[in-house]
Design a protein around this motif. Structure first.
Motif, PDB file in Angstrom:
ATOM      1  N   TYR A 237       0.820  -1.213   0.000  1.00 14.98           N
ATOM      2  CA  TYR A 237       0.000   0.000   0.000  1.00 14.98           C
ATOM      3  C   TYR A 237       0.851   1.259   0.000  1.00 14.98           C
ATOM      4  O   TYR A 237       2.037   1.233   0.292  1.00 14.98           O
ATOM      5  CB  TYR A 237      -0.938   0.000   1.215  1.00 14.98           C
ATOM      6  N   GLN A 238       0.232   2.359  -0.323  1.00 14.90           N
ATOM      7  CA  GLN A 238       0.857   3.676  -0.319  1.00 14.90           C
ATOM      8  C   GLN A 238       0.798   4.262   1.082  1.00 14.90           C
ATOM      9  O   GLN A 238      -0.285   4.493   1.626  1.00 14.90           O
ATOM     10  CB  GLN A 238       0.121   4.614  -1.282  1.00 14.90           C
ATOM     11  N   GLY A 239       1.953   4.464   1.704  1.00 10.31           N
ATOM     12  CA  GLY A 239       2.000   5.101   3.016  1.00 10.31           C
ATOM     13  C   GLY A 239       2.162   6.602   2.882  1.00 10.31           C
ATOM     14  O   GLY A 239       2.237   7.157   1.778  1.00 10.31           O
ATOM     15  N   GLN A 240       2.259   7.295   4.011  1.00  8.86           N
ATOM     16  CA  GLN A 240       2.389   8.755   3.988  1.00  8.86           C
ATOM     17  C   GLN A 240       3.711   9.190   3.370  1.00  8.86           C
ATOM     18  O   GLN A 240       3.783  10.187   2.666  1.00  8.86           O
ATOM     19  CB  GLN A 240       2.277   9.312   5.407  1.00  8.86           C
ATOM     20  N   LYS A 241       4.774   8.390   3.628  1.00  7.77           N
ATOM     21  CA  LYS A 241       6.098   8.779   3.168  1.00  7.77           C
ATOM     22  C   LYS A 241       6.508   8.086   1.873  1.00  7.77           C
ATOM     23  O   LYS A 241       7.272   8.616   1.087  1.00  7.77           O
ATOM     24  CB  LYS A 241       7.132   8.484   4.252  1.00  7.77           C
ATOM     25  N   ARG A 242       6.026   6.860   1.645  1.00  4.86           N
ATOM     26  CA  ARG A 242       6.467   6.115   0.469  1.00  4.86           C
ATOM     27  C   ARG A 242       5.531   4.943   0.206  1.00  4.86           C
ATOM     28  O   ARG A 242       4.684   4.610   1.028  1.00  4.86           O
ATOM     29  CB  ARG A 242       7.892   5.602   0.655  1.00  4.86           C
ATOM     30  N   ALA A 243       5.725   4.326  -0.951  1.00 13.02           N
ATOM     31  CA  ALA A 243       5.007   3.095  -1.283  1.00 13.02           C
ATOM     32  C   ALA A 243       6.031   2.040  -1.658  1.00 13.02           C
ATOM     33  O   ALA A 243       6.967   2.317  -2.406  1.00 13.02           O
ATOM     34  CB  ALA A 243       4.056   3.335  -2.454  1.00 13.02           C
ATOM     35  N   ASP A 244       5.893   0.845  -1.112  1.00 15.96           N
ATOM     36  CA  ASP A 244       6.853  -0.224  -1.365  1.00 15.96           C
ATOM     37  C   ASP A 244       6.132  -1.507  -1.727  1.00 15.96           C
ATOM     38  O   ASP A 244       5.152  -1.877  -1.095  1.00 15.96           O
ATOM     39  CB  ASP A 244       7.701  -0.501  -0.115  1.00 15.96           C
ATOM     40  N   TRP A 245       6.667  -2.220  -2.735  1.00 18.19           N
ATOM     41  CA  TRP A 245       6.313  -3.608  -2.892  1.00 18.19           C
ATOM     42  C   TRP A 245       6.918  -4.365  -1.725  1.00 18.19           C
ATOM     43  O   TRP A 245       7.862  -3.896  -1.080  1.00 18.19           O
ATOM     44  CB  TRP A 245       6.879  -4.163  -4.215  1.00 18.19           C
ATOM     45  N   TYR A 246       6.396  -5.545  -1.442  1.00 20.98           N
ATOM     46  CA  TYR A 246       7.019  -6.384  -0.424  1.00 20.98           C
ATOM     47  C   TYR A 246       8.385  -6.829  -0.941  1.00 20.98           C
ATOM     48  O   TYR A 246       8.492  -7.470  -1.979  1.00 20.98           O
ATOM     49  CB  TYR A 246       6.149  -7.605  -0.118  1.00 20.98           C
ATOM     50  N   LYS A 247       9.432  -6.475  -0.203  1.00 23.10           N
ATOM     51  CA  LYS A 247      10.804  -6.741  -0.653  1.00 23.10           C
ATOM     52  C   LYS A 247      11.288  -8.141  -0.275  1.00 23.10           C
ATOM     53  O   LYS A 247      12.305  -8.604  -0.781  1.00 23.10           O
ATOM     54  CB  LYS A 247      11.749  -5.680  -0.071  1.00 23.10           C
ATOM     55  N   GLY A 248      10.601  -8.794   0.620  1.00 25.52           N
ATOM     56  CA  GLY A 248      10.971 -10.125   1.088  1.00 25.52           C
ATOM     57  C   GLY A 248       9.948 -10.569   2.109  1.00 25.52           C
ATOM     58  O   GLY A 248       9.063  -9.790   2.501  1.00 25.52           O
ATOM     59  N   THR A 249      10.062 -11.793   2.573  1.00 31.07           N
ATOM     60  CA  THR A 249       9.059 -12.316   3.506  1.00 31.07           C
ATOM     61  C   THR A 249       9.028 -11.513   4.809  1.00 31.07           C
ATOM     62  O   THR A 249       7.957 -11.229   5.348  1.00 31.07           O
ATOM     63  CB  THR A 249       9.333 -13.793   3.811  1.00 31.07           C
ATOM     64  N   ALA A 250      10.210 -11.133   5.315  1.00 29.70           N
ATOM     65  CA  ALA A 250      10.254 -10.371   6.561  1.00 29.70           C
ATOM     66  C   ALA A 250       9.699  -8.963   6.371  1.00 29.70           C
ATOM     67  O   ALA A 250       8.956  -8.440   7.212  1.00 29.70           O
ATOM     68  CB  ALA A 250      11.685 -10.311   7.094  1.00 29.70           C
ATOM     69  N   ASN A 251      10.033  -8.343   5.253  1.00 31.49           N
ATOM     70  CA  ASN A 251       9.524  -7.003   4.979  1.00 31.49           C
ATOM     71  C   ASN A 251       8.008  -7.005   4.814  1.00 31.49           C
ATOM     72  O   ASN A 251       7.321  -6.052   5.221  1.00 31.49           O
ATOM     73  CB  ASN A 251      10.180  -6.438   3.719  1.00 31.49           C
ATOM     74  N   ALA A 252       7.455  -8.082   4.236  1.00 30.76           N
ATOM     75  CA  ALA A 252       6.004  -8.172   4.085  1.00 30.76           C
ATOM     76  C   ALA A 252       5.315  -8.154   5.450  1.00 30.76           C
ATOM     77  O   ALA A 252       4.295  -7.468   5.636  1.00 30.76           O
ATOM     78  CB  ALA A 252       5.637  -9.452   3.329  1.00 30.76           C
TER      79      ALA A 252
ATOM     80  N   ALA B 227      14.639  -4.068  13.484  1.00 28.94           N
ATOM     81  CA  ALA B 227      16.091  -4.029  13.306  1.00 28.94           C
ATOM     82  C   ALA B 227      16.473  -4.441  11.885  1.00 28.94           C
ATOM     83  O   ALA B 227      17.379  -3.853  11.262  1.00 28.94           O
ATOM     84  CB  ALA B 227      16.763  -4.947  14.325  1.00 28.94           C
ATOM     85  N   ASP B 228      15.784  -5.432  11.358  1.00 30.84           N
ATOM     86  CA  ASP B 228      16.056  -5.894   9.997  1.00 30.84           C
ATOM     87  C   ASP B 228      15.743  -4.810   8.972  1.00 30.84           C
ATOM     88  O   ASP B 228      16.496  -4.605   8.022  1.00 30.84           O
ATOM     89  CB  ASP B 228      15.225  -7.152   9.713  1.00 30.84           C
ATOM     90  N   GLU B 229      14.658  -4.113   9.174  1.00 31.85           N
ATOM     91  CA  GLU B 229      14.274  -3.050   8.247  1.00 31.85           C
ATOM     92  C   GLU B 229      15.279  -1.914   8.253  1.00 31.85           C
ATOM     93  O   GLU B 229      15.489  -1.239   7.229  1.00 31.85           O
ATOM     94  CB  GLU B 229      12.878  -2.530   8.600  1.00 31.85           C
ATOM     95  N   ALA B 230      15.933  -1.689   9.386  1.00 29.65           N
ATOM     96  CA  ALA B 230      16.916  -0.614   9.497  1.00 29.65           C
ATOM     97  C   ALA B 230      18.274  -0.991   8.908  1.00 29.65           C
ATOM     98  O   ALA B 230      19.162  -0.136   8.784  1.00 29.65           O
ATOM     99  CB  ALA B 230      17.086  -0.225  10.973  1.00 29.65           C
ATOM    100  N   ASP B 231      18.452  -2.264   8.544  1.00 32.19           N
ATOM    101  CA  ASP B 231      19.723  -2.740   7.995  1.00 32.19           C
ATOM    102  C   ASP B 231      19.691  -2.643   6.468  1.00 32.19           C
ATOM    103  O   ASP B 231      18.993  -3.416   5.813  1.00 32.19           O
ATOM    104  CB  ASP B 231      19.947  -4.191   8.427  1.00 32.19           C
ATOM    105  N   PRO B 232      20.449  -1.719   5.870  1.00 33.82           N
ATOM    106  CA  PRO B 232      20.390  -1.541   4.412  1.00 33.82           C
ATOM    107  C   PRO B 232      20.953  -2.729   3.638  1.00 33.82           C
ATOM    108  O   PRO B 232      20.709  -2.867   2.439  1.00 33.82           O
ATOM    109  CB  PRO B 232      21.232  -0.275   4.169  1.00 33.82           C
ATOM    110  N   ASN B 233      21.693  -3.615   4.310  1.00 35.62           N
ATOM    111  CA  ASN B 233      22.298  -4.765   3.636  1.00 35.62           C
ATOM    112  C   ASN B 233      21.451  -6.031   3.752  1.00 35.62           C
ATOM    113  O   ASN B 233      21.850  -7.083   3.246  1.00 35.62           O
ATOM    114  CB  ASN B 233      23.690  -5.027   4.218  1.00 35.62           C
ATOM    115  N   SER B 234      20.310  -5.939   4.419  1.00 27.80           N
ATOM    116  CA  SER B 234      19.481  -7.119   4.623  1.00 27.80           C
ATOM    117  C   SER B 234      18.687  -7.470   3.375  1.00 27.80           C
ATOM    118  O   SER B 234      18.282  -6.593   2.597  1.00 27.80           O
ATOM    119  CB  SER B 234      18.518  -6.892   5.792  1.00 27.80           C
ATOM    120  N   SER B 235      18.427  -8.783   3.210  1.00 26.55           N
ATOM    121  CA  SER B 235      17.530  -9.250   2.150  1.00 26.55           C
ATOM    122  C   SER B 235      16.082  -9.232   2.604  1.00 26.55           C
ATOM    123  O   SER B 235      15.190  -9.595   1.833  1.00 26.55           O
ATOM    124  CB  SER B 235      17.909 -10.679   1.733  1.00 26.55           C
TER     125      SER B 235
END
Length: 394
Positions: A93-108, A210-218
């Motif tokens: 969905y479209q949030g206030q700051k950005r819209a993202d596809w699900y980038k991985g199972t954890a991000n979903a 914590a995972d979302e804050a890690d730019p190197n995470s899958s």
């Protein structure tokens, strides 16, 4: 806003493309692929939830969601049309700051923490939408609580030669996990992850943030969340499962799972009154078997019209097999026609397919041929030949 409290909320990951099913998922999300004549793959985890007493399910969709959304609807077939809880479709969905596809199972799951938190759940059950199995999640939850676990992962014993295809858990005698390896080349265990997790909600939220804050995470459970929790010394346990379970992510495994329904004592029994698999069904009439038809060891769903020969097949609703047609060792998804004199062997045919009169699709399974696949809406001309292993789509 907090809704009525739920002890456990289920999150069903159903957004996968299912690329290894090729022609069967060009227009359809993998969890919406037909199975066993009258079902869709997603019917199994949804039915498991309601049979296990879990009445709040978030279904995370992304790829080709239309058919899947229509199938789930308001959740009525699974008794999930509830005023408090029930089934909820959760697309990106479209949030206030950005819209993202699900980038991985954890991000979903991270993107849907608000859904989980609104029920103030103690536990979160995370499921995949592309496996065929019957499982009592309540027993797994009891195990999780008895062990005082932070995370419990359902595992199934697989042959050592197949272990490299899975995430593998190495465990102590009390089933505590001391090592996890994603698809190891040289596995030291045969405890394969089933992609079924139970987490303590607050612990899960901490690791997702914590995972979302890690730019190197899958942003993936198998690659990131599980290893990070193990490294931090969290209490993690493997829950052994001994029933039927199959990942139907390939053409061959999907065909095999359908064949497991056949026989007088099927490997996968869908007639078990103690554990029903529910689904949304059309109002098709009864099947009609003509005077010259021959049917052997096959599943025939409602709305079918059979005049030819059918052996070792799973036939979905609304299939017409005309005079002189011969179908063997095949899965016919539904709403398709096999014209007079056509032959179909060792094949999977998706919906809205037409096989013209006298056409030949596939070859004898015993010959070592590969499965022929004809995708949704494909029409095979009269007298044409579709080679074994073909993968046809519109």
């Amino acid at each position: 806003m907090i809704f009525r409290k739920k002890e456990c909320v289920a999150m069903l990951l159903a957004g996968g493309q299912g690329s290894r099913l090729y022609a069967l998922t060009t227009k359809t999300a993998k969890p919406a692929v037909r199975f066993g004549g009258k079902y869709r793959i997603i019917d199994f985890p949804l039915s498991n939830c309601v049979n296990s007493g879990i009445d709040t399910v978030g279904v995370l969709t992304q790829y080709q969601p239309l058919g899947l959304n229509e199938h789930i609807g308001n959740g009525l077939p699974w008794d999930l049309d509830r005023a408090f809880g029930g089934v909820t479709i959760l697309p990106p969905y479209q949030g206030q700051k950005r819209a993202d596809w699900y980038k991985g199972t954890a991000n979903a799951i991270y993107q849907n923490l608000a859904f989980i938190n609104r029920y103030d759940a103690d536990y979160v059950l995370i499921l995949s939408g592309d496996h065929i199995y019957k499982m009592d999640y309540d027993k797994m939850l009891d195990f999780h609580k008895e062990k005082g676990a932070d995370c419990t992962i359902a595992v199934i014993d697989v042959p050592i030669e197949e272990a490299s295809r899975f995430g593998i858990m190495s465990t102590n005698p009390d089933n505590s996990i001391y090592k996890f390896t994603e698809k190891p080349k040289n596995p030291d265990s045969t405890n394969a992850s089933m992609g079924i997790y139970i987490f303590n909600r607050k612990k899960l939220q901490d690791y997702l943030e914590a995972d979302e804050a890690d730019p190197n995470s899958s942003n993936d459970f198998g690659k990131n969340i599980i290893p990070n929790m193990l490294a931090a010394g969290e209490k993690m346990f493997a829950y052994p499962f001994e029933g039927y379970w199959k990942d139907v992510g390939t053409i061959s495994s999907l065909w095999e799972a359908n064949m497991d329904l056949l026989g007088s004592k099927p490997i996968l029994n869908l007639d078990d009154e103690s554990w029903r698999i529910f689904a949304r069904h059309s109002a098709d009439g009864p099947q009609y078997v003509g005077a010259h038809a021959s049917i052997e060891n096959s599943y025939i769903t409602e709305g079918c019209e059979i005049h030819g020969t059918v052996k070792n097949c799973v036939i979905g609703p609304g299939v017409k097999i005309m005079y002189g047609a011969y179908v063997e060792d095949s899965v016919l998804m539904g709403d398709l026609t096999i014209e007079a004199g056509a032959t179909v062997k060792y094949a999977i045919l998706d919906s809205s397919v037409t096989i013209g009169a006298g056409a030949i699709v596939g070859a004898d399974r015993a010959s070592g041929a590969e499965i022929a696949v004809v995708g949704e809406g494909v029409a095979i001309d009269a007298g044409a030949k579709v080679e074994p292993g073909a993968m046809l789509s519109v």
